[in-house]
Write a protein that holds these residues in place. Sequence first.
Motif, PDB file in Angstrom:
ATOM      1  N   UNK A 117     -36.982 -13.362  40.125  1.00 14.33           N
ATOM      2  CA  UNK A 117     -36.793 -12.366  39.067  1.00 14.33           C
ATOM      3  C   UNK A 117     -37.331 -12.882  37.733  1.00 14.33           C
ATOM      4  N   UNK A 118     -37.073 -14.136  37.420  1.00 14.05           N
ATOM      5  CA  UNK A 118     -37.559 -14.707  36.168  1.00 14.05           C
ATOM      6  C   UNK A 118     -39.083 -14.856  36.184  1.00 14.05           C
ATOM      7  N   UNK A 119     -39.642 -15.176  37.349  1.00 17.03           N
ATOM      8  CA  UNK A 119     -41.101 -15.257  37.469  1.00 17.03           C
ATOM      9  C   UNK A 119     -41.712 -13.881  37.228  1.00 17.03           C
ATOM     10  N   UNK A 120     -41.128 -12.855  37.828  1.00 17.01           N
ATOM     11  CA  UNK A 120     -41.606 -11.488  37.640  1.00 17.01           C
ATOM     12  C   UNK A 120     -41.601 -11.090  36.169  1.00 17.01           C
ATOM     13  N   UNK A 121     -40.501 -11.395  35.499  1.00 14.54           N
ATOM     14  CA  UNK A 121     -40.384 -11.050  34.087  1.00 14.54           C
ATOM     15  C   UNK A 121     -41.435 -11.775  33.249  1.00 14.54           C
ATOM     16  N   UNK A 122     -41.680 -13.037  33.590  1.00 18.27           N
ATOM     17  CA  UNK A 122     -42.671 -13.830  32.844  1.00 18.27           C
ATOM     18  C   UNK A 122     -44.083 -13.324  33.100  1.00 18.27           C
ATOM     19  N   UNK A 123     -44.393 -12.923  34.346  1.00 17.47           N
ATOM     20  CA  UNK A 123     -45.713 -12.368  34.648  1.00 17.47           C
ATOM     21  C   UNK A 123     -46.000 -11.149  33.783  1.00 17.47           C
ATOM     22  N   UNK A 124     -45.016 -10.312  33.640  1.00 20.92           N
ATOM     23  CA  UNK A 124     -45.175  -9.074  32.885  1.00 20.92           C
ATOM     24  C   UNK A 124     -45.412  -9.312  31.397  1.00 20.92           C
ATOM     25  N   UNK A 125     -45.088 -10.508  30.927  1.00 25.24           N
ATOM     26  CA  UNK A 125     -45.221 -10.830  29.513  1.00 25.24           C
ATOM     27  C   UNK A 125     -46.486 -11.628  29.185  1.00 25.24           C
ATOM     28  N   UNK A 126     -47.309 -11.941  30.189  1.00 21.25           N
ATOM     29  CA  UNK A 126     -48.496 -12.762  29.955  1.00 21.25           C
ATOM     30  C   UNK A 126     -49.529 -11.983  29.140  1.00 21.25           C
TER      31      UNK A 126
END
Length: 387
Positions: free
Chosen positions: A335-344
């Motif tokens: 979930x945290x990886x997903x959130x970080x991907x969306x913020x790149x």
Amino acid sequence: MAGWTRRIFTSIAAATLVTLAAGAAQAQIKIGAVLSATGPASFLGDPSKRTLEMYVERLNAAGGINGQRIQLIIYDDGGDANQARTFATRLVEDDKIVAMVGGSTTGTTMAMIPIFEEARIPFISLGGAIQIIDPVRPYVFKTPHTDKMACEKIFQDIQRRRLTTIAMISGTDGFGASMHDQCVAVAPRFGITIAHSERYGPRDSDMTPQLTNIRNRAGVQAVVNAGFGQGPAIVTRNYRQLAVPFPLYQSHGVASKQFIELAGEAANGVRLPAAALLVAAKLPDSDPQKAVVVGYSTTYEQRSGQPVSTFGGHAYDGLMLLVEAIKKANSSDPKKIRDALEQIRGFMGTAGVVNMSPTDHMGLDLTAFRMLEIRNGDWTIVPEGGS
């Protein structure tokens, strides 16, 4: 031994070798990949597999991600969507991966999406069609330019040539069908009329009848082929054999040296939109993308002994986006990886500058495409504003 059984054993062996290559210590970040490394889409999957393996090895040699080693688990679906779904389930239920980079084709990607969405595991696809990320799904991302973008880039070039009426010939595969529909949808915006359309199947070995229909269609000024694999090479050879008198465009689905080799001299004059990776050495030093594409191209060709293709570049981008997201999240929680991907934002990849957002899970715009023309068996850059 049945073909699908052989692929399972081959894939398990490959995954085991990658794990062993990572060192004796147990990897702590499990990343999965389902690729079409063999079969009719191997020109997509094989360079992706080579890329992931060599860069995971390099990352682990440098200490991994946030001090944790990477375990890369690869399965080969042979281009079969049903096998891709089976392997996706295995990655989730048995291998317990935290993220996935793969899906060589639109068809295999679409078969796997429900698995990763339900499991809430980030899935970075290497497939081309726009429906992979439109509509946006919470856990699905992609690295290649879309088929809609390919239509738009081609139509911009057709406009510059002051042409207005085209014909299309398209594969019946997922990518070919999707790109055909996207071109039909955006053509009016560019003042372009699609006067005629033809289709071909994945096993067709002669497209002369379809191209004869196109040649004889009054008013056609250019032809766009939506497809990937061997089909576009056959189209190109038949096109020259029939001496069709107007320009031929291919899609980014043929953006590898293998297409030129299959099409032979008939490829000369063909134009297509593609990533800067294919012309890395020809970019001016002032181009901000040059360092990335030259670096990847040099590494890939030296390590693999094969010409670089954009398809390996898509895997590089997917892996490095995932690495950046894990670093940014300081966590291997899906979930945290997903959130970080969306913020790149501002990620420089082989496909272009990536700016992700909650409404855009690819992050590329049309400037990421270069219009190329094949001349004397090599890629050349068509100048912006040229004809």
